[in-house]
Every structure is written in structure tokens, then in C-alpha cells.
Design a protein around this motif. Structure first.
Motif, PDB file in Angstrom:
ATOM      1  N   CYS A 106      65.101  58.341 -19.019  1.00 25.85           N
ATOM      2  CA  CYS A 106      66.115  58.087 -18.094  1.00 25.85           C
ATOM      3  C   CYS A 106      65.873  56.859 -17.056  1.00 25.85           C
ATOM      4  O   CYS A 106      66.800  56.400 -16.370  1.00 25.85           O
ATOM      5  N   ASP A 107      64.696  56.345 -17.211  1.00 27.30           N
ATOM      6  CA  ASP A 107      64.525  54.987 -16.252  1.00 27.30           C
ATOM      7  C   ASP A 107      64.293  55.319 -14.952  1.00 27.30           C
ATOM      8  O   ASP A 107      64.441  54.376 -14.170  1.00 27.30           O
ATOM      9  N   ASN A 108      64.476  56.660 -14.417  1.00 30.40           N
ATOM     10  CA  ASN A 108      64.202  56.981 -12.905  1.00 30.40           C
ATOM     11  C   ASN A 108      62.932  57.127 -12.723  1.00 30.40           C
ATOM     12  O   ASN A 108      62.003  57.610 -13.725  1.00 30.40           O
ATOM     13  N   ALA A 109      62.532  56.830 -11.404  1.00 29.91           N
ATOM     14  CA  ALA A 109      61.036  56.813 -11.096  1.00 29.91           C
ATOM     15  C   ALA A 109      60.724  58.352 -11.057  1.00 29.91           C
ATOM     16  O   ALA A 109      61.417  59.377 -10.839  1.00 29.91           O
ATOM     17  N   MET A 110      59.489  58.289 -11.493  1.00 35.26           N
ATOM     18  CA  MET A 110      58.854  59.790 -11.474  1.00 35.26           C
ATOM     19  C   MET A 110      58.379  60.066  -9.996  1.00 35.26           C
ATOM     20  O   MET A 110      57.757  59.537  -9.184  1.00 35.26           O
ATOM     21  N   ARG A 111      58.844  61.195  -9.520  1.00 36.75           N
ATOM     22  CA  ARG A 111      58.561  61.815  -7.951  1.00 36.75           C
ATOM     23  C   ARG A 111      58.270  63.071  -8.210  1.00 36.75           C
ATOM     24  O   ARG A 111      58.153  63.674  -9.077  1.00 36.75           O
ATOM     25  N   ARG A 112      57.657  63.712  -6.985  1.00 31.27           N
ATOM     26  CA  ARG A 112      57.137  65.160  -7.031  1.00 31.27           C
ATOM     27  C   ARG A 112      58.240  66.064  -7.258  1.00 31.27           C
ATOM     28  O   ARG A 112      58.190  67.122  -7.807  1.00 31.27           O
ATOM     29  N   ASN A 113      59.543  65.761  -6.960  1.00 28.40           N
ATOM     30  CA  ASN A 113      60.620  66.741  -7.004  1.00 28.40           C
ATOM     31  C   ASN A 113      61.170  66.575  -8.361  1.00 28.40           C
ATOM     32  O   ASN A 113      61.846  67.177  -9.019  1.00 28.40           O
ATOM     33  N   MET A 114      60.600  65.512  -9.276  1.00 32.57           N
ATOM     34  CA  MET A 114      61.071  65.114 -10.610  1.00 32.57           C
ATOM     35  C   MET A 114      59.507  65.024 -11.386  1.00 32.57           C
ATOM     36  O   MET A 114      59.707  63.763 -11.699  1.00 32.57           O
ATOM     37  N   PRO A 115      59.064  65.919 -11.560  1.00 30.33           N
ATOM     38  CA  PRO A 115      57.662  65.600 -12.218  1.00 30.33           C
ATOM     39  C   PRO A 115      58.035  65.459 -13.649  1.00 30.33           C
ATOM     40  O   PRO A 115      58.830  65.778 -14.172  1.00 30.33           O
ATOM     41  N   GLY A 116      56.885  65.027 -14.048  1.00 32.54           N
ATOM     42  CA  GLY A 116      56.786  64.530 -15.385  1.00 32.54           C
ATOM     43  C   GLY A 116      55.585  64.836 -16.449  1.00 32.54           C
ATOM     44  O   GLY A 116      54.413  65.341 -15.654  1.00 32.54           O
ATOM     45  N   VAL A 117      55.472  64.272 -17.521  1.00 34.73           N
ATOM     46  CA  VAL A 117      54.370  64.430 -18.629  1.00 34.73           C
ATOM     47  C   VAL A 117      54.086  63.183 -19.003  1.00 34.73           C
ATOM     48  O   VAL A 117      54.662  62.332 -19.324  1.00 34.73           O
ATOM     49  N   ASN A 118      52.665  62.949 -19.134  1.00 36.69           N
ATOM     50  CA  ASN A 118      52.150  61.665 -19.576  1.00 36.69           C
ATOM     51  C   ASN A 118      52.054  61.768 -21.151  1.00 36.69           C
ATOM     52  O   ASN A 118      51.458  62.759 -21.598  1.00 36.69           O
ATOM     53  N   CYS A 119      52.069  60.713 -21.746  1.00 33.94           N
ATOM     54  CA  CYS A 119      51.893  60.577 -23.056  1.00 33.94           C
ATOM     55  C   CYS A 119      50.347  60.444 -23.660  1.00 33.94           C
ATOM     56  O   CYS A 119      49.684  59.928 -22.725  1.00 33.94           O
ATOM     57  N   LEU A 120      50.005  61.288 -24.481  1.00 30.01           N
ATOM     58  CA  LEU A 120      48.611  61.376 -25.038  1.00 30.01           C
ATOM     59  C   LEU A 120      48.080  59.940 -25.178  1.00 30.01           C
ATOM     60  O   LEU A 120      47.025  59.496 -25.068  1.00 30.01           O
ATOM     61  N   SER A 121      48.878  58.867 -25.735  1.00 29.57           N
ATOM     62  CA  SER A 121      48.577  57.747 -26.471  1.00 29.57           C
ATOM     63  C   SER A 121      48.633  56.337 -25.544  1.00 29.57           C
ATOM     64  O   SER A 121      47.814  55.465 -25.886  1.00 29.57           O
TER      65      SER A 121
ATOM     66  N   TRP B   4      51.509  66.096 -25.181  1.00 27.68           N
ATOM     67  CA  TRP B   4      52.910  65.148 -25.477  1.00 27.68           C
ATOM     68  C   TRP B   4      52.763  63.790 -25.931  1.00 27.68           C
ATOM     69  O   TRP B   4      51.864  63.005 -25.331  1.00 27.68           O
ATOM     70  N   GLN B   5      53.457  63.314 -26.809  1.00 27.63           N
ATOM     71  CA  GLN B   5      53.507  61.721 -27.227  1.00 27.63           C
ATOM     72  C   GLN B   5      54.799  61.463 -27.284  1.00 27.63           C
ATOM     73  O   GLN B   5      55.777  62.306 -27.368  1.00 27.63           O
ATOM     74  N   CYS B   6      55.185  60.000 -26.660  1.00 27.63           N
ATOM     75  CA  CYS B   6      56.430  59.700 -26.230  1.00 27.63           C
ATOM     76  C   CYS B   6      56.939  59.279 -27.773  1.00 27.63           C
ATOM     77  O   CYS B   6      56.204  59.231 -28.691  1.00 27.63           O
ATOM     78  N   ALA B   7      58.239  58.969 -27.901  1.00 34.13           N
ATOM     79  CA  ALA B   7      58.760  58.370 -29.141  1.00 34.13           C
ATOM     80  C   ALA B   7      58.093  57.109 -29.831  1.00 34.13           C
ATOM     81  O   ALA B   7      57.901  56.939 -30.940  1.00 34.13           O
ATOM     82  N   ASP B   8      57.849  56.203 -28.779  1.00 30.11           N
ATOM     83  CA  ASP B   8      57.151  55.253 -29.347  1.00 30.11           C
ATOM     84  C   ASP B   8      55.832  55.265 -30.081  1.00 30.11           C
ATOM     85  O   ASP B   8      55.441  54.886 -31.139  1.00 30.11           O
ATOM     86  N   CYS B   9      54.814  56.156 -29.379  1.00 33.11           N
ATOM     87  CA  CYS B   9      53.663  56.513 -30.134  1.00 33.11           C
ATOM     88  C   CYS B   9      53.660  57.782 -31.115  1.00 33.11           C
ATOM     89  O   CYS B   9      52.910  57.648 -32.158  1.00 33.11           O
ATOM     90  N   ASP B  10      54.762  58.366 -31.309  1.00 35.76           N
ATOM     91  CA  ASP B  10      55.127  59.551 -32.273  1.00 35.76           C
ATOM     92  C   ASP B  10      55.423  58.590 -33.419  1.00 35.76           C
ATOM     93  O   ASP B  10      55.305  59.176 -34.485  1.00 35.76           O
TER      94      ASP B  10
ATOM     95  N   PRO C 278      50.201  62.139 -34.656  1.00 35.60           N
ATOM     96  CA  PRO C 278      50.661  63.619 -35.233  1.00 35.60           C
ATOM     97  C   PRO C 278      52.101  63.953 -34.712  1.00 35.60           C
ATOM     98  O   PRO C 278      52.524  63.519 -33.504  1.00 35.60           O
ATOM     99  N   ARG C 279      52.941  64.579 -35.188  1.00 34.68           N
ATOM    100  CA  ARG C 279      54.223  65.091 -34.769  1.00 34.68           C
ATOM    101  C   ARG C 279      53.882  66.222 -33.749  1.00 34.68           C
ATOM    102  O   ARG C 279      53.082  67.015 -33.954  1.00 34.68           O
ATOM    103  N   ASN C 280      54.553  66.128 -32.618  1.00 32.26           N
ATOM    104  CA  ASN C 280      54.182  66.926 -31.454  1.00 32.26           C
ATOM    105  C   ASN C 280      55.680  67.854 -31.149  1.00 32.26           C
ATOM    106  O   ASN C 280      56.731  67.234 -31.337  1.00 32.26           O
ATOM    107  N   VAL C 281      55.568  68.833 -30.838  1.00 34.89           N
ATOM    108  CA  VAL C 281      56.321  70.191 -30.642  1.00 34.89           C
ATOM    109  C   VAL C 281      57.215  69.334 -29.485  1.00 34.89           C
ATOM    110  O   VAL C 281      58.496  69.436 -29.613  1.00 34.89           O
ATOM    111  N   ALA C 282      56.860  68.845 -28.504  1.00 36.11           N
ATOM    112  CA  ALA C 282      57.589  68.349 -27.300  1.00 36.11           C
ATOM    113  C   ALA C 282      58.481  67.072 -27.960  1.00 36.11           C
ATOM    114  O   ALA C 282      59.633  67.092 -27.497  1.00 36.11           O
ATOM    115  N   THR C 283      57.938  66.422 -28.608  1.00 35.16           N
ATOM    116  CA  THR C 283      58.976  65.452 -29.208  1.00 35.16           C
ATOM    117  C   THR C 283      59.975  65.830 -29.992  1.00 35.16           C
ATOM    118  O   THR C 283      61.125  65.218 -30.222  1.00 35.16           O
TER     119      THR C 283
END
Length: 132
Positions: free
Chosen positions: A8-23, A51-57, A63-68
Motif C-alpha cells: 500500500c506504500d503507507n508507512a510502517m507504524r506501531r498501530n499498523m505492524p508488518g512483517v519483513n521479507c526473508l530475502s 515471509w517473502q515479498c513478491a519480488d523475492c518470491d 521458495p514459495r511461501n504460504v504468506a505470498t
């Protein structure tokens, strides 16, 4: 400076947490990758989320990831919803156009009748002036 979500290109914040790509350094909000934050906190004891982002996946060696896959399903679901809403909008638009055409024809009929009335009024005025 906080990083931005790759979805979504919005900033990562405490109230909107996220996950980092493995790669790479990409991050995405949990909701976009198909995770529920409360479930993720439970998985932290077992090493956290992988988790891997679409670019790395997209790389042949990645490897294909369930999250992707969940991200893909989420997007497909959203697209289905958008197409459904577009279909409803098209139907409403079609009904609106039909209504506009009907009222446009009605206005044309009234204009024709008004022309007749104006013509009769002009004739009446001529007759009145001749009688005076």
C-alpha cells in the motif's frame, strides 16, 4: 524514517505492524500478507513468521511461501469484490441511461406541444389585433 509497505506504500507504524521479507528489506502490513497479528504473536515462540515479498518470491531459486500465496488470494478476493461492484455500477448506469432517455423523450414531446401552443397563441393574437 519509517519504511513503507510494499503493497500500500503507507508507512510502517506501531498501530499498523508488518512483517519483513526473508530475502530483502521489504516490509508489508500483516493484513496484506494474509496474517492476523494476534496469531503472529503466538508463532513468535517458534521462530516467528517466514515471509517473502513478491519480488523475492519471483526469483527461480526462492521458495514459495504460504504468506505470498495468501497475498495472492487476498488480491484475488479484492479484485472479485471490485468486479462485483463494477458490475452493480454498470447495471445502475444502464438503468440511469434508460431513465434519462425516457425523460429526454418526454421533454421532446413537451417541446413539440409547447410549439403548437405558441403557434396557436400567435394566431389568437393576430385575430385579436384584426378585431380591434
Amino acid at each position: 524514517m519509517p519504511s513503507s509497505c510494499v503493497v500500500c506504500d503507507n508507512a510502517m507504524r506501531r498501530n499498523m505492524p508488518g512483517v519483513n521479507c526473508l530475502s530483502c528489506s521489504n516490509q508489508a502490513h500483516y493484513s496484506y500478507v494474509g496474517f492476523i497479528y494476534s496469531e503472529l504473536t503466538k508463532s513468535s515462540a517458534s521462530g516467528g513468521v517466514k515471509w517473502q515479498c513478491a519480488d523475492c518470491d519471483g526469483q527461480p531459486s526462492g521458495p514459495r511461501n504460504v504468506a505470498t500465496s495468501a497475498l495472492g488470494n487476498g488480491i484475488e478476493g479484492k479484485l472479485d469484490k471490485i468486479f462485483s461492484e463494477l458490475s452493480a455500477i454498470k447495471k445502475q448506469q444502464s438503468e440511469f441511461i434508460t431513465s434519462l432517455n425516457y425523460y429526454g423523450e418526454r421533454i421532446d414531446d413537451f417541446e413539440k406541444k409547447l410549439d403548437v401552443v405558441e403557434s396557436l397563441d400567435n394566431k389568437m393574437n393576430l385575430l385579436n389585433t384584426e378585431m380591434d
